[in-house]
Design an enzyme around this catalytic site. Structure first.
Site, mmCIF file in Angstrom:
data_model
loop_
_atom_site.group_PDB
_atom_site.id
_atom_site.type_symbol
_atom_site.label_atom_id
_atom_site.label_comp_id
_atom_site.label_asym_id
_atom_site.label_seq_id
_atom_site.Cartn_x
_atom_site.Cartn_y
_atom_site.Cartn_z
ATOM 1 N N GLY A 15 0.783 -1.233 0.000
ATOM 2 C CA GLY A 15 0.000 0.000 0.000
ATOM 3 C C GLY A 15 0.813 1.279 0.000
ATOM 4 O O GLY A 15 0.344 2.314 0.482
ATOM 5 N N ARG A 68 -14.928 -15.139 -10.449
ATOM 6 C CA ARG A 68 -14.457 -13.747 -10.409
ATOM 7 C C ARG A 68 -15.620 -12.757 -10.414
ATOM 8 O O ARG A 68 -15.604 -11.786 -9.650
ATOM 9 C CB ARG A 68 -13.533 -13.464 -11.593
ATOM 10 C CG ARG A 68 -12.200 -14.157 -11.523
ATOM 11 C CD ARG A 68 -11.316 -13.707 -12.702
ATOM 12 N NE ARG A 68 -10.226 -14.612 -12.944
ATOM 13 C CZ ARG A 68 -9.097 -14.652 -12.239
ATOM 14 N NH1 ARG A 68 -8.921 -13.822 -11.231
ATOM 15 N NH2 ARG A 68 -8.153 -15.515 -12.522
ATOM 16 N N ARG A 94 -5.780 -9.026 -8.352
ATOM 17 C CA ARG A 94 -6.849 -9.825 -8.943
ATOM 18 C C ARG A 94 -7.239 -9.207 -10.281
ATOM 19 O O ARG A 94 -7.208 -7.969 -10.416
ATOM 20 C CB ARG A 94 -8.109 -9.852 -8.042
ATOM 21 C CG ARG A 94 -7.877 -10.293 -6.625
ATOM 22 C CD ARG A 94 -7.327 -11.692 -6.510
ATOM 23 N NE ARG A 94 -8.165 -12.701 -7.134
ATOM 24 C CZ ARG A 94 -7.753 -13.946 -7.402
ATOM 25 N NH1 ARG A 94 -6.510 -14.321 -7.121
ATOM 26 N NH2 ARG A 94 -8.569 -14.808 -7.950
ATOM 27 N N HIS A 112 0.840 0.703 -13.264
ATOM 28 C CA HIS A 112 1.667 -0.438 -13.659
ATOM 29 C C HIS A 112 3.123 0.023 -13.768
ATOM 30 O O HIS A 112 3.383 1.083 -14.349
ATOM 31 C CB HIS A 112 1.182 -0.991 -15.005
ATOM 32 C CG HIS A 112 1.969 -2.166 -15.466
ATOM 33 N ND1 HIS A 112 1.837 -3.419 -14.894
ATOM 34 C CD2 HIS A 112 2.936 -2.281 -16.405
ATOM 35 C CE1 HIS A 112 2.681 -4.252 -15.480
ATOM 36 N NE2 HIS A 112 3.362 -3.590 -16.388
ATOM 37 N N GLN A 174 8.895 2.876 -8.254
ATOM 38 C CA GLN A 174 7.882 3.173 -7.229
ATOM 39 C C GLN A 174 7.903 4.649 -6.841
ATOM 40 O O GLN A 174 6.848 5.251 -6.619
ATOM 41 C CB GLN A 174 8.120 2.311 -5.986
ATOM 42 C CG GLN A 174 7.499 0.929 -6.126
ATOM 43 C CD GLN A 174 6.556 0.605 -5.000
ATOM 44 O OE1 GLN A 174 6.939 0.661 -3.844
ATOM 45 N NE2 GLN A 174 5.324 0.281 -5.327
ATOM 46 N N GLN A 176 8.420 7.079 -8.722
ATOM 47 C CA GLN A 176 7.653 7.810 -9.741
ATOM 48 C C GLN A 176 6.164 7.485 -9.642
ATOM 49 O O GLN A 176 5.315 8.348 -9.887
ATOM 50 C CB GLN A 176 8.190 7.498 -11.149
ATOM 51 C CG GLN A 176 9.628 7.921 -11.344
ATOM 52 C CD GLN A 176 9.879 9.363 -10.913
ATOM 53 O OE1 GLN A 176 9.101 10.273 -11.233
ATOM 54 N NE2 GLN A 176 10.956 9.593 -10.181
HETATM 55 C C1 GRF Z 1 3.030 -1.184 -7.666
HETATM 56 O O1 GRF Z 1 4.324 -1.393 -8.131
HETATM 57 C C2 GRF Z 1 2.060 -1.100 -8.811
HETATM 58 O O2 GRF Z 1 2.639 -0.623 -9.982
HETATM 59 C C3 GRF Z 1 1.620 -2.506 -8.990
HETATM 60 O O3 GRF Z 1 1.577 -3.029 -7.694
HETATM 61 C C4 GRF Z 1 2.509 -2.360 -6.871
HETATM 62 C C5 GRF Z 1 1.814 -1.923 -5.626
HETATM 63 O O4 GRF Z 1 2.718 -1.399 -4.696
HETATM 64 N N1 GRF Z 1 0.355 -2.533 -9.673
HETATM 65 P P1 GRF Z 1 2.192 -0.818 -3.304
HETATM 66 O O5 GRF Z 1 1.405 -1.906 -2.610
HETATM 67 O O6 GRF Z 1 1.385 0.395 -3.597
HETATM 68 O O7 GRF Z 1 3.446 -0.505 -2.561
#
Ligand code: GRF
Length: 224
Positions: A15, A68, A94, A112, A174, A176
């Site tokens: 998070g 799902r 998910r 992403h 991260q 960024q």
């Molecule tokens: C991030 O790297 C995001 O790009 C990917 O999942 C990760 C989540 O990181 N979708 P965090 O839990 O917010 O630290």
């Protein structure tokens, strides 16, 4: 009821992106309110972060659902109960279905750790290193039914260093993510975002068309 954009955040892990959103709201850079944080993982640290910030949390264990769409229907119920207007996926591990996307059309965002459409799916930094790109990055995009595929809202480019490991590159991507996720949500909060097919149109977007990230960087000042 407040007029701030009401966010429902879905996560499965640490998070840190949630924390970045909380921080941006706290400093006034993001004019929004996180109304609920939902996790499919009961001990996700993101839930602890949410509680520390006084945000309601919900755990929905996907194992408890036969499909799902059934799982997504439960997510939709919680999101609606809390009045969420925009669904923010922040490390939510998910795949979402038409059940969620239909309930929040063009209102589900994901982040992403690559410059999509390069390196979708898991371990994006590992994929980037294996491919040998010198520039990778981060993408905030609207979610559609294909993984890491929907219209792109904001991207940030990150140079790869020759000595990068998956961990060191992850740390820089991260950093960024934590900058651009709040920026992207703020554009939506300001009503400046419209989707036109695959393209996202941002009203009065600030663009510096002369600027490029070159890696390795040019050695002569006149080439930079
Ligand atoms: C991030 O790297 C995001 O790009 C990917 O999942 C990760 C989540 O990181 N979708 P965090 O839990 O917010 O630290």
């Amino acid at each position: 009821m407040s007029t701030k954009l009401r966010l429902g955040v879905l996560l499965s892990g640490s998070g840190t992106n949630l924390q970045a959103l909380i921080g941006a709201i706290g400093t006034g850079r993001l004019d929004a309110e996180i109304v609920v944080v939902i996790s499919n993982v009961a001990d996700a640290y993101g839930l602890t972060r949410a509680s520390a910030a006084g945000i309601p949390t919900v755990v929905v264990d996907h194992h408890a659902f036969p499909s799902r769409p059934d799982f997504d229907a439960q997510l939709v119920e919680h999101l609606r109960n809390h009045g969420a207007e925009l669904v923010v996926l922040a490390g939510f591990m998910r795949l979402v279905t038409a059940t969620l996307l239909g309930a929040f059309p063009a209102r589900v965002l994901n982040i992403h750790p690559a410059l999509l459409p390069a390196f979708p799916g898991l371990h994006a930094e590992r994929q980037a290193l294996a491919h040998g790109v010198t520039i990778t990055g981060v993408t905030v995009h609207f979610v559609d039914e294909e993984t890491d595929h929907g219209p792109i809202l904001v991207q940030a480019a990150v140079p790869v260093r020759p000595d990068d490991t998956e961990d060191t590159l992850h740390a820089r991507t991260q950093a960024q993510e934590h900058r651009i996720y709040p920026l992207a949500v703020q554009l939506i909060a300001e009503g400046r975002v419209r989707i036109d097919g695959r393209r996202v149109v941002v009203t009065d977007a600030r663009i510096d068309p002369e600027r490029a990230l070159i890696n390795p960087a040019p050695e002569r000042a006149e080439d930079t």
